[in-house]
Design a protein around this motif. Structure first.
Motif, PDB file in Angstrom:
ATOM      1  N   GLY A 176     -11.980  12.319 -10.134  1.00 61.75           N
ATOM      2  CA  GLY A 176     -10.544  11.958  -9.448  1.00 61.75           C
ATOM      3  C   GLY A 176      -9.641  11.798 -10.784  1.00 61.75           C
ATOM      4  N   ALA A 177     -10.127  11.191 -11.734  1.00 65.17           N
ATOM      5  CA  ALA A 177      -9.284  10.581 -13.145  1.00 65.17           C
ATOM      6  C   ALA A 177      -9.239  12.025 -13.749  1.00 65.17           C
ATOM      7  CB  ALA A 177     -10.251   9.611 -13.650  1.00 65.17           C
ATOM      8  N   ALA A 178     -10.080  12.622 -14.034  1.00 69.87           N
ATOM      9  CA  ALA A 178      -9.863  13.990 -14.638  1.00 69.87           C
ATOM     10  C   ALA A 178      -8.660  14.748 -14.014  1.00 69.87           C
ATOM     11  CB  ALA A 178     -11.306  14.681 -14.897  1.00 69.87           C
ATOM     12  N   ALA A 179      -8.792  14.723 -12.833  1.00 70.77           N
ATOM     13  CA  ALA A 179      -7.844  15.658 -12.192  1.00 70.77           C
ATOM     14  C   ALA A 179      -6.451  15.135 -12.089  1.00 70.77           C
ATOM     15  CB  ALA A 179      -8.187  16.010 -10.659  1.00 70.77           C
ATOM     16  N   GLY A 180      -6.217  14.021 -12.301  1.00 66.97           N
ATOM     17  CA  GLY A 180      -4.915  13.274 -12.230  1.00 66.97           C
ATOM     18  C   GLY A 180      -4.303  13.513 -13.671  1.00 66.97           C
ATOM     19  N   ALA A 181      -2.822  13.197 -13.838  1.00 68.47           N
ATOM     20  CA  ALA A 181      -2.166  13.361 -14.942  1.00 68.47           C
ATOM     21  C   ALA A 181      -2.513  11.949 -15.765  1.00 68.47           C
ATOM     22  CB  ALA A 181      -0.582  13.016 -14.813  1.00 68.47           C
ATOM     23  N   MET A 182      -2.771  10.713 -15.195  1.00 71.87           N
ATOM     24  CA  MET A 182      -3.020   9.639 -15.685  1.00 71.87           C
ATOM     25  C   MET A 182      -4.127   9.072 -15.118  1.00 71.87           C
ATOM     26  SD  MET A 182      -0.767   9.008 -18.264  1.00 71.87           S
ATOM     27  CE  MET A 182      -0.689   7.574 -18.471  1.00 71.87           C
ATOM     28  N   ALA A 183      -5.160   8.349 -15.935  1.00 65.61           N
ATOM     29  CA  ALA A 183      -6.340   7.887 -15.542  1.00 65.61           C
ATOM     30  C   ALA A 183      -6.307   6.234 -15.664  1.00 65.61           C
ATOM     31  CB  ALA A 183      -7.702   8.495 -16.357  1.00 65.61           C
ATOM     32  N   GLY A 184      -7.631   5.712 -15.181  1.00 64.92           N
ATOM     33  CA  GLY A 184      -7.941   4.350 -15.494  1.00 64.92           C
ATOM     34  C   GLY A 184      -7.383   3.414 -14.570  1.00 64.92           C
ATOM     35  N   ALA A 185      -6.634   3.458 -13.542  1.00 60.07           N
ATOM     36  CA  ALA A 185      -6.321   2.525 -12.489  1.00 60.07           C
ATOM     37  C   ALA A 185      -7.492   2.588 -11.472  1.00 60.07           C
ATOM     38  CB  ALA A 185      -4.894   2.557 -12.361  1.00 60.07           C
ATOM     39  N   ALA A 186      -8.164   1.683 -11.106  1.00 58.71           N
ATOM     40  CA  ALA A 186      -8.957   1.650 -10.152  1.00 58.71           C
ATOM     41  C   ALA A 186      -8.344   0.761  -8.918  1.00 58.71           C
ATOM     42  CB  ALA A 186     -10.428   0.916 -10.211  1.00 58.71           C
ATOM     43  N   VAL A 187      -7.906   1.573  -7.971  1.00 62.70           N
ATOM     44  CA  VAL A 187      -7.211   0.825  -6.619  1.00 62.70           C
ATOM     45  C   VAL A 187      -8.434   0.388  -5.935  1.00 62.70           C
ATOM     46  CG1 VAL A 187      -5.664   1.258  -4.752  1.00 62.70           C
ATOM     47  CG2 VAL A 187      -5.441   2.375  -6.941  1.00 62.70           C
ATOM     48  N   ASP A 188      -8.237  -0.915  -5.454  1.00 59.63           N
ATOM     49  CA  ASP A 188      -9.159  -1.504  -4.536  1.00 59.63           C
ATOM     50  C   ASP A 188     -10.660  -1.645  -4.962  1.00 59.63           C
ATOM     51  OD1 ASP A 188      -7.577   0.449  -1.700  1.00 59.63           O
ATOM     52  OD2 ASP A 188      -7.131  -1.745  -2.629  1.00 59.63           O
ATOM     53  N   SER A 198       0.646  -1.256  -0.102  1.00 54.92           N
ATOM     54  CA  SER A 198       0.072  -0.171  -0.053  1.00 54.92           C
ATOM     55  C   SER A 198       0.728   1.270  -0.096  1.00 54.92           C
ATOM     56  CB  SER A 198      -0.979   0.032   1.184  1.00 54.92           C
ATOM     57  OG  SER A 198      -0.065  -0.065   2.393  1.00 54.92           O
ATOM     58  N   ASN A 199       2.172   1.235   0.144  1.00 53.44           N
ATOM     59  CA  ASN A 199       2.829   2.610   0.006  1.00 53.44           C
ATOM     60  C   ASN A 199       2.878   3.139  -1.422  1.00 53.44           C
ATOM     61  OD1 ASN A 199       5.497   1.743  -1.548  1.00 53.44           O
ATOM     62  ND2 ASN A 199       5.450  -0.146  -0.126  1.00 53.44           N
ATOM     63  N   ASP A 200       3.091   4.187  -1.684  1.00 59.27           N
ATOM     64  CA  ASP A 200       2.845   5.078  -2.943  1.00 59.27           C
ATOM     65  C   ASP A 200       3.852   4.574  -3.808  1.00 59.27           C
ATOM     66  OD1 ASP A 200       1.007   6.730  -1.436  1.00 59.27           O
ATOM     67  OD2 ASP A 200       2.249   8.256  -1.063  1.00 59.27           O
ATOM     68  N   ASP A 201       4.961   4.372  -3.512  1.00 52.96           N
ATOM     69  CA  ASP A 201       6.038   3.885  -4.625  1.00 52.96           C
ATOM     70  C   ASP A 201       5.841   2.333  -5.029  1.00 52.96           C
ATOM     71  OD1 ASP A 201       7.639   6.028  -4.073  1.00 52.96           O
ATOM     72  OD2 ASP A 201       9.088   5.258  -2.918  1.00 52.96           O
ATOM     73  N   ALA A 202       5.335   1.756  -4.315  1.00 50.19           N
ATOM     74  CA  ALA A 202       4.779   0.248  -4.846  1.00 50.19           C
ATOM     75  C   ALA A 202       3.613   0.381  -5.509  1.00 50.19           C
ATOM     76  CB  ALA A 202       4.554  -0.642  -3.729  1.00 50.19           C
ATOM     77  N   LEU A 203       2.622   1.210  -5.228  1.00 55.87           N
ATOM     78  CA  LEU A 203       1.393   1.486  -6.107  1.00 55.87           C
ATOM     79  C   LEU A 203       1.562   2.178  -7.430  1.00 55.87           C
ATOM     80  CD1 LEU A 203      -1.182   2.709  -3.337  1.00 55.87           C
ATOM     81  CD2 LEU A 203      -1.267   0.599  -4.475  1.00 55.87           C
ATOM     82  N   ALA A 204       2.605   2.944  -7.197  1.00 48.84           N
ATOM     83  CA  ALA A 204       2.903   3.726  -8.633  1.00 48.84           C
ATOM     84  C   ALA A 204       3.368   2.432  -9.605  1.00 48.84           C
ATOM     85  CB  ALA A 204       3.655   4.834  -8.548  1.00 48.84           C
ATOM     86  N   ALA A 205       4.354   1.684  -9.004  1.00 49.88           N
ATOM     87  CA  ALA A 205       5.131   0.732  -9.814  1.00 49.88           C
ATOM     88  C   ALA A 205       4.011  -0.098 -10.552  1.00 49.88           C
ATOM     89  CB  ALA A 205       6.126   0.165  -9.098  1.00 49.88           C
ATOM     90  N   ALA A 206       3.120  -0.798  -9.678  1.00 48.29           N
ATOM     91  CA  ALA A 206       2.129  -1.768 -10.023  1.00 48.29           C
ATOM     92  C   ALA A 206       0.838  -1.019 -10.961  1.00 48.29           C
ATOM     93  CB  ALA A 206       1.260  -1.973  -8.746  1.00 48.29           C
ATOM     94  N   SER A 207       0.994   0.235 -10.953  1.00 47.51           N
ATOM     95  CA  SER A 207      -0.103   1.030 -11.580  1.00 47.51           C
ATOM     96  C   SER A 207       0.648   0.946 -13.227  1.00 47.51           C
ATOM     97  CB  SER A 207      -0.324   2.425 -11.390  1.00 47.51           C
ATOM     98  OG  SER A 207      -1.072   2.215 -10.226  1.00 47.51           O
ATOM     99  N   ASN A 208       1.925   1.101 -13.089  1.00 42.36           N
ATOM    100  CA  ASN A 208       2.814   1.426 -14.263  1.00 42.36           C
ATOM    101  C   ASN A 208       2.566   0.047 -15.028  1.00 42.36           C
ATOM    102  OD1 ASN A 208       3.081   4.181 -14.240  1.00 42.36           O
ATOM    103  ND2 ASN A 208       4.870   3.937 -13.260  1.00 42.36           N
TER     104      ASN A 208
END
Length: 462
Positions: free
Chosen positions: A316-328, A246-256
């Motif tokens: 939430g998606a529109a505000a982010g730089a990238m969209a489409g990853a639904a966490v949880d 659940s840490n930010d770095d791991a979530l970013a890597a998994a999202s990519n």
């Protein structure tokens, strides 16, 4: 009679699209040479169509006629005052002259093939004005004594003169005319062409009708197979789940990682669709295909790509730089206690409760589930349907960039997602992108049903 091969020549003025027509009729982008310069075809080339494994029709691409006015005058001088020759006899006498191997060598090749064939398609660039040279060409070709079917090419061009050509053909006694745009043929274009050929070649009408029916069945089979490829893509993506600390770095890597898997899966689908319609990526400029170039440079997961296709994007998606990853996706697990899980399992309320239970337990231990957002599934469906529709309407002679019209498909933009995708959400083993793929009978059935839903109403451009 049943084994007789039907021979059809493609004839006409130079640079009217004869080779292009054969590319489209044979679904072969490599047949002959196509260029804007006149006289590209300098010799006769052939191609065969098969029916039930047996060749039934042979096409012949011939050089363009360039000097019909002078040739017609020469033919008229060949007849002696004391004789009356019919058309084919006049043509054969011409072919025995030195001029047939010199000044009129190219026209001689055309006429030799005409005499050897059952009929000919007279290919017309409908953008051209009707001129005297065209009338002389038709007079020479008619002298061969073979049925002629005028084919109006490039009728989708804004400045075509199809009506002028129809009137001119009627004055010459050619009342059977067919429109067939080699760049963007009508979906029933082949059927119309073979139907009119059948009228001119009555003794071959049954074979031509069977060939037309076979080609129509092949087109329908391609249509169904295309949407099954799309359905398989959507099931793979909907079922994909990745677990991450659940840490930010791991979530970013998994999202990519998730995004890259989906991008590659979409490209595999595009490549398969091109092959299905007998195209290659090299047949298109790079600004036309997903994941490549300007037309699709907006990434699948970028909010602007979703909005460009008319897919509604959450705040939430529109505000982010990238969209489409639904966490949880299974975030309800935060509120489900052990007793609830035991009760659900005992009641048989959840399919795959063991897998779901593990994911919820992982959530409680600090792990997060990442999956693709519904909006991305909508975008995938819309733009692959867009590509399928464009491929079905594209002739194999087309050299311009693929034109992708925005589909009028509000059901996929705003309506509820099909039940098949909702079921796939709870079946991570259905995704070929995951670690434990299972191609079960149930998955196959769901893919087939989803394909039927996708194909039932082909999108119309707006």
């Amino acid at each position: 009679m049943a084994d007789e091969l039907i021979k059809i020549a493609l004839v006409g003025h130079t640079n009217t699209g004869k080779t292009s027509l054969l590319r489209t009729l044979t679904r072969d982008t490599t047949f002959g040479d196509v260029a804007d310069s006149p006289g590209t075809t300098r010799h006769v080339e052939g191609a065969r169509l098969r029916l039930e494994g047996r060749p039934v029709l042979e096409w012949f691409d011939t050089p363009g006629m360039e000097d019909s006015i002078a040739l017609l005058e020469y033919l008229e001088r060949l007849a002696r005052p004391d004789e009356r020759l019919d058309g084919p006899s006049r043509i054969r006498r011409f072919l025995d002259t030195p001029e047939a191997h010199g000044r009129y060598e190219q026209e001689a090749r055309v006429l030799t093939k005409m005499l050897d064939c059952d009929a000919a398609l007279y290919v017309i660039d409908a953008r051209d004005p009707v001129l005297g040279k065209h009338r002389d060409e038709l007079a020479i070709l008619a002298a061969c004594g073979r049925p002629l079917l005028p084919v109006l090419n490039f009728v989708n061009a804004p400045a075509h003169r199809a009506d002028e050509w129809r009137a001119a053909m009627a004055r010459l006694g050619l009342h059977a005319v067919v429109e067939f745009d080699t760049v963007a043929p009508a979906l029933d274009g082949e059927q119309q062409l073979y139907a009119k050929l059948g009228v001119l070649l009555d003794r071959h009408a049954a074979t031509l009708n069977r060939l037309s029916e076979s080609l129509s069945a092949q087109r329908q089979a391609r249509h169904a197979a295309a949407y099954e490829l799309l359905a398989d893509l959507l099931i793979d993506v909907a079922a994909l789940h990745l677990s991450s600390p659940s840490n930010d770095d791991a979530l970013a890597a998994a999202s990519n990682q998730l995004r890259e898997k989906v991008r590659q899966r979409e490209q595999a689908c595009v490549t398969a669709l091109l092959a299905l319609y007998n195209f290659k990526p090299s047949d298109f400029t790079e600004d036309t295909l997903p994941l490549q170039g300007e037309r699709w440079s907006m990434d699948l997961f970028h909010p602007q790509a979703l909005m460009d296709m008319g897919v509604q994007v959450g705040m939430g998606a529109a505000a982010g730089a990238m969209a489409g990853a639904a966490v949880d996706l299974f975030s309800a697990g935060l509120t489900l206690g052990t007793g609830t899980l035991i009760g659900a399992a005992a009641g048989g309320l959840w399919q795959g409760v063991e897998k779901l239970g593990k994911r919820v337990a992982g959530k409680l231990r600090g792990w997060r589930e990442i999956s693709v957002d519904d909006a991305v599934l909508r975008l995938l469906a819309l733009r692959e349907r867009q590509l399928i529709d464009a491929l079905e309407r594209r002739g194999h002679a087309a050299r311009e960039p693929l034109k992708l019209a925005l589909p009028d498909d509000d059901a996929w933009r705003k309506g509820p997602l099909p039940d098949a995708l909702k079921e796939a959400r709870s079946r991570p083993e259905w995704s070929a992108l995951g670690k434990h793929h299972e191609d079960s009978d149930r998955r196959k059935h769901v893919v087939q049903e989803l394909a039927k839903t996708l194909a039932c109403e082909p999108p119309q451009a707006i």
